[in-house]
Design an enzyme around this catalytic site. Structure first.
Site, PDB file in Angstrom:
ATOM      1  N   VAL A  64     -27.642  16.456  37.858  1.00 18.11           N
ATOM      2  CA  VAL A  64     -28.291  15.504  38.772  1.00 18.11           C
ATOM      3  C   VAL A  64     -28.222  14.065  38.263  1.00 18.11           C
ATOM      4  O   VAL A  64     -28.651  13.144  38.944  1.00 18.11           O
ATOM      5  CB  VAL A  64     -29.761  15.900  39.098  1.00 18.11           C
ATOM      6  CG1 VAL A  64     -29.813  17.260  39.771  1.00 18.11           C
ATOM      7  CG2 VAL A  64     -30.655  15.843  37.867  1.00 18.11           C
ATOM      8  N   TYR A 154     -42.372  10.903  31.453  1.00 14.69           N
ATOM      9  CA  TYR A 154     -42.410  12.040  32.391  1.00 14.69           C
ATOM     10  C   TYR A 154     -43.391  11.721  33.535  1.00 14.69           C
ATOM     11  O   TYR A 154     -43.090  11.919  34.709  1.00 14.69           O
ATOM     12  CB  TYR A 154     -42.844  13.285  31.621  1.00 14.69           C
ATOM     13  CG  TYR A 154     -42.899  14.576  32.402  1.00 14.69           C
ATOM     14  CD1 TYR A 154     -41.734  15.213  32.832  1.00 14.69           C
ATOM     15  CD2 TYR A 154     -44.121  15.191  32.701  1.00 14.69           C
ATOM     16  CE1 TYR A 154     -41.785  16.422  33.532  1.00 14.69           C
ATOM     17  CE2 TYR A 154     -44.184  16.388  33.385  1.00 14.69           C
ATOM     18  CZ  TYR A 154     -43.018  17.010  33.808  1.00 14.69           C
ATOM     19  OH  TYR A 154     -43.077  18.202  34.499  1.00 14.69           O
ATOM     20  N   ALA A 155     -44.568  11.196  33.154  1.00 18.74           N
ATOM     21  CA  ALA A 155     -45.587  10.868  34.164  1.00 18.74           C
ATOM     22  C   ALA A 155     -45.063   9.823  35.137  1.00 18.74           C
ATOM     23  O   ALA A 155     -45.282   9.929  36.350  1.00 18.74           O
ATOM     24  CB  ALA A 155     -46.851  10.358  33.471  1.00 18.74           C
ATOM     25  N   LYS A 158     -42.513  11.502  37.497  1.00 21.12           N
ATOM     26  CA  LYS A 158     -43.118  12.444  38.440  1.00 21.12           C
ATOM     27  C   LYS A 158     -44.035  11.732  39.444  1.00 21.12           C
ATOM     28  O   LYS A 158     -44.207  12.200  40.574  1.00 21.12           O
ATOM     29  CB  LYS A 158     -43.885  13.527  37.678  1.00 21.12           C
ATOM     30  CG  LYS A 158     -42.975  14.449  36.843  1.00 21.12           C
ATOM     31  CD  LYS A 158     -42.040  15.258  37.708  1.00 21.12           C
ATOM     32  CE  LYS A 158     -41.291  16.330  36.944  1.00 21.12           C
ATOM     33  NZ  LYS A 158     -40.329  17.072  37.773  1.00 21.12           N
ATOM     34  N   ILE A 187     -47.244  26.151  34.553  1.00 19.52           N
ATOM     35  CA  ILE A 187     -46.526  27.326  35.045  1.00 19.52           C
ATOM     36  C   ILE A 187     -45.693  27.880  33.894  1.00 19.52           C
ATOM     37  O   ILE A 187     -45.016  27.105  33.192  1.00 19.52           O
ATOM     38  CB  ILE A 187     -45.576  26.928  36.214  1.00 19.52           C
ATOM     39  CG1 ILE A 187     -46.308  26.060  37.262  1.00 19.52           C
ATOM     40  CG2 ILE A 187     -44.967  28.178  36.845  1.00 19.52           C
ATOM     41  CD1 ILE A 187     -47.498  26.689  37.938  1.00 19.52           C
TER      42      ILE A 187
HETATM   43  P1  NAD Z   1     -36.931  25.122  33.614  1.00 11.94           P
HETATM   44  O1  NAD Z   1     -36.613  24.400  32.369  1.00 11.94           O
HETATM   45  O2  NAD Z   1     -36.794  26.584  33.682  1.00 11.94           O
HETATM   46  O3  NAD Z   1     -36.114  24.514  34.835  1.00 11.94           O
HETATM   47  C1  NAD Z   1     -35.563  23.226  34.837  1.00 11.94           C
HETATM   48  C2  NAD Z   1     -34.124  23.344  35.246  1.00 11.94           C
HETATM   49  O4  NAD Z   1     -33.560  22.029  35.366  1.00 11.94           O
HETATM   50  C3  NAD Z   1     -33.280  24.089  34.203  1.00 11.94           C
HETATM   51  O5  NAD Z   1     -32.582  25.146  34.858  1.00 11.94           O
HETATM   52  C4  NAD Z   1     -32.312  23.034  33.701  1.00 11.94           C
HETATM   53  O6  NAD Z   1     -31.034  23.548  33.387  1.00 11.94           O
HETATM   54  C5  NAD Z   1     -32.242  22.088  34.877  1.00 11.94           C
HETATM   55  N1  NAD Z   1     -31.750  20.768  34.491  1.00 11.94           N
HETATM   56  C6  NAD Z   1     -32.103  20.016  33.418  1.00 11.94           C
HETATM   57  N2  NAD Z   1     -31.398  18.869  33.406  1.00 11.94           N
HETATM   58  C7  NAD Z   1     -30.582  18.904  34.479  1.00 11.94           C
HETATM   59  C8  NAD Z   1     -29.608  18.019  35.003  1.00 11.94           C
HETATM   60  N3  NAD Z   1     -29.302  16.854  34.419  1.00 11.94           N
HETATM   61  N4  NAD Z   1     -28.943  18.379  36.134  1.00 11.94           N
HETATM   62  C9  NAD Z   1     -29.210  19.554  36.749  1.00 11.94           C
HETATM   63  N5  NAD Z   1     -30.117  20.440  36.290  1.00 11.94           N
HETATM   64  C10 NAD Z   1     -30.795  20.107  35.169  1.00 11.94           C
HETATM   65  O7  NAD Z   1     -38.458  24.735  33.936  1.00 11.94           O
HETATM   66  P2  NAD Z   1     -39.312  24.777  35.281  1.00 11.94           P
HETATM   67  O8  NAD Z   1     -40.703  24.703  34.835  1.00 11.94           O
HETATM   68  O9  NAD Z   1     -38.894  25.867  36.178  1.00 11.94           O
HETATM   69  O10 NAD Z   1     -38.947  23.375  35.924  1.00 11.94           O
HETATM   70  C11 NAD Z   1     -38.691  23.187  37.306  1.00 11.94           C
HETATM   71  C12 NAD Z   1     -39.381  21.900  37.750  1.00 11.94           C
HETATM   72  O11 NAD Z   1     -40.797  22.081  37.698  1.00 11.94           O
HETATM   73  C13 NAD Z   1     -39.075  20.699  36.858  1.00 11.94           C
HETATM   74  O12 NAD Z   1     -38.860  19.556  37.668  1.00 11.94           O
HETATM   75  C14 NAD Z   1     -40.344  20.547  36.061  1.00 11.94           C
HETATM   76  O13 NAD Z   1     -40.557  19.232  35.582  1.00 11.94           O
HETATM   77  C15 NAD Z   1     -41.381  20.951  37.088  1.00 11.94           C
HETATM   78  N6  NAD Z   1     -42.695  21.310  36.557  1.00 11.94           N
HETATM   79  C16 NAD Z   1     -42.841  22.378  35.728  1.00 11.94           C
HETATM   80  C17 NAD Z   1     -44.110  22.677  35.243  1.00 11.94           C
HETATM   81  C18 NAD Z   1     -44.359  23.844  34.320  1.00 11.94           C
HETATM   82  O14 NAD Z   1     -45.503  23.986  33.845  1.00 11.94           O
HETATM   83  N7  NAD Z   1     -43.383  24.682  34.065  1.00 11.94           N
HETATM   84  C19 NAD Z   1     -45.211  21.895  35.611  1.00 11.94           C
HETATM   85  C20 NAD Z   1     -45.018  20.826  36.459  1.00 11.94           C
HETATM   86  C21 NAD Z   1     -43.751  20.543  36.944  1.00 11.94           C
END
Ligand code: NAD
Length: 251
Positions: A64, A154-155, A158, A187
């Site tokens: 991305v 990050y904040a 987001k 999560i």
């Molecule tokens: P995750 O690490 O399993 O998923 C993130 C995915 O993004 C990974 O598959 C990774 O390969 C991909 N990624 C990273 N850099 C990338 C790039 N440059 N191009 C394309 N893909 C890329 O973790 P997740 O928790 O499933 O994250 C999904 C979303 O949820 C994220 O945006 C994360 O910030 C958000 N989020 C997660 C939580 C939590 O507690 N897990 C809380 C709030 C928000």
């Protein structure tokens, strides 16, 4: 016969994105599974989950941080399935950095993925969507709700997503394309299980006890809400940001 709908999901080799691809399979929505080159997680596991649920999907590498890469990813939906109905900007990274160590490079690298990456995904999708549809961006409680120390970059990214989604929703309303965000709390995914940049397994277990629901969330619990926002059930909902946190931020 009406052809089934098509979705693209970035970051779908793991976590929330993987759960979403499986959710879509259960609804007969065909999915382009976005997988990041070099990701340690296996997109084939996502594909197996989709097939086990009786669905159809293809894996496509996408970074991305690159407009060309995201354009090619969105285009894959048209080339493979002939239509695009839903796009979910889910990919994200999390890095820990106290303010004094937060260099311009770190700041820019974070925004490139977690904010501009969302713009690229929604833009590439919007340019290819012809009929009614829906866009969803994944934000975080760290953006706009909860002050998480050592995560200013990050904040900021987001929080930016929340403003971006409202603007996009206003603009695309006349095309019957809705745009919403989800705001996950804690999560259990590879991101939060990382003990360096996030809480790690023990930290998550401890934190879960303070959540009204009594535990941290599961990826499927966020995926189902994204599923709602990419379904007819939410057809009059746009420009909104839905918190999915088991009550963590109401206390
Ligand atoms: P995750 O690490 O399993 O998923 C993130 C995915 O993004 C990974 O598959 C990774 O390969 C991909 N990624 C990273 N850099 C990338 C790039 N440059 N191009 C394309 N893909 C890329 O973790 P997740 O928790 O499933 O994250 C999904 C979303 O949820 C994220 O945006 C994360 O910030 C958000 N989020 C997660 C939580 C939590 O507690 N897990 C809380 C709030 C928000």
């Amino acid at each position: 016969m009406q052809q089934s709908e098509v979705a693209i999901v970035t970051g779908a080799a793991s976590g929330i994105g993987r759960a979403l691809a499986v959710h879509y399979a259960g609804r007969n929505i065909r999915t382009v599974i976005g997988t990041f080159p070099g990701d340690p997680h296996d997109p084939e596991e996502t594909l197996s989950g989709v097939r086990a649920a009786g669905g159809d999907a293809v894996i496509h590498e996408v970074d991305v941080r690159s407009t060309d890469s995201v354009d090619a990813f969105a285009q894959r939906a048209l080339d493979e399935y002939g239509r695009l109905d839903y796009a979910v900007a889910n990919a994200g990274i999390l890095r820990n950095a106290p303010l004094n160590d937060l260099t311009d490079d770190l700041w820019n690298a974070m925004l490139d993925v977690d904010l501009t990456g969302v713009l690229r995904t929604l833009r590439s999708a919007s340019r290819r969507m012809t009929g009614p549809g829906a866009l969803v961006a994944v934000s975080s409680i760290a953006g706009g709700i909860y002050g998480w120390e050592e995560h200013a970059h990050y904040a900021a990214a987001k929080s930016g997503v929340l403003g971006l989604i409202r603007s996009v929703a206003s603009e695309l309303g006349p095309r019957e394309i809705r745009a919403n965000a989800v705001i996950p709390g804690l999560i259990e995914t590879p991101q939060s299980l990382d003990p360096v940049n996030s809480l790690g397994p023990e930290g998550l277990e401890r934190a879960g006890k303070d959540i009204p629901w009594g535990r941290v969330g599961r990826p499927e619990e966020v995926a189902d809400v994204i599923g709602f926002l990419t379904s007819d059930a939410s057809r009059y909902v746009t420009g909104q940001s839905l918190v999915v946190d088991g009550g963590l931020t109401i206390k």
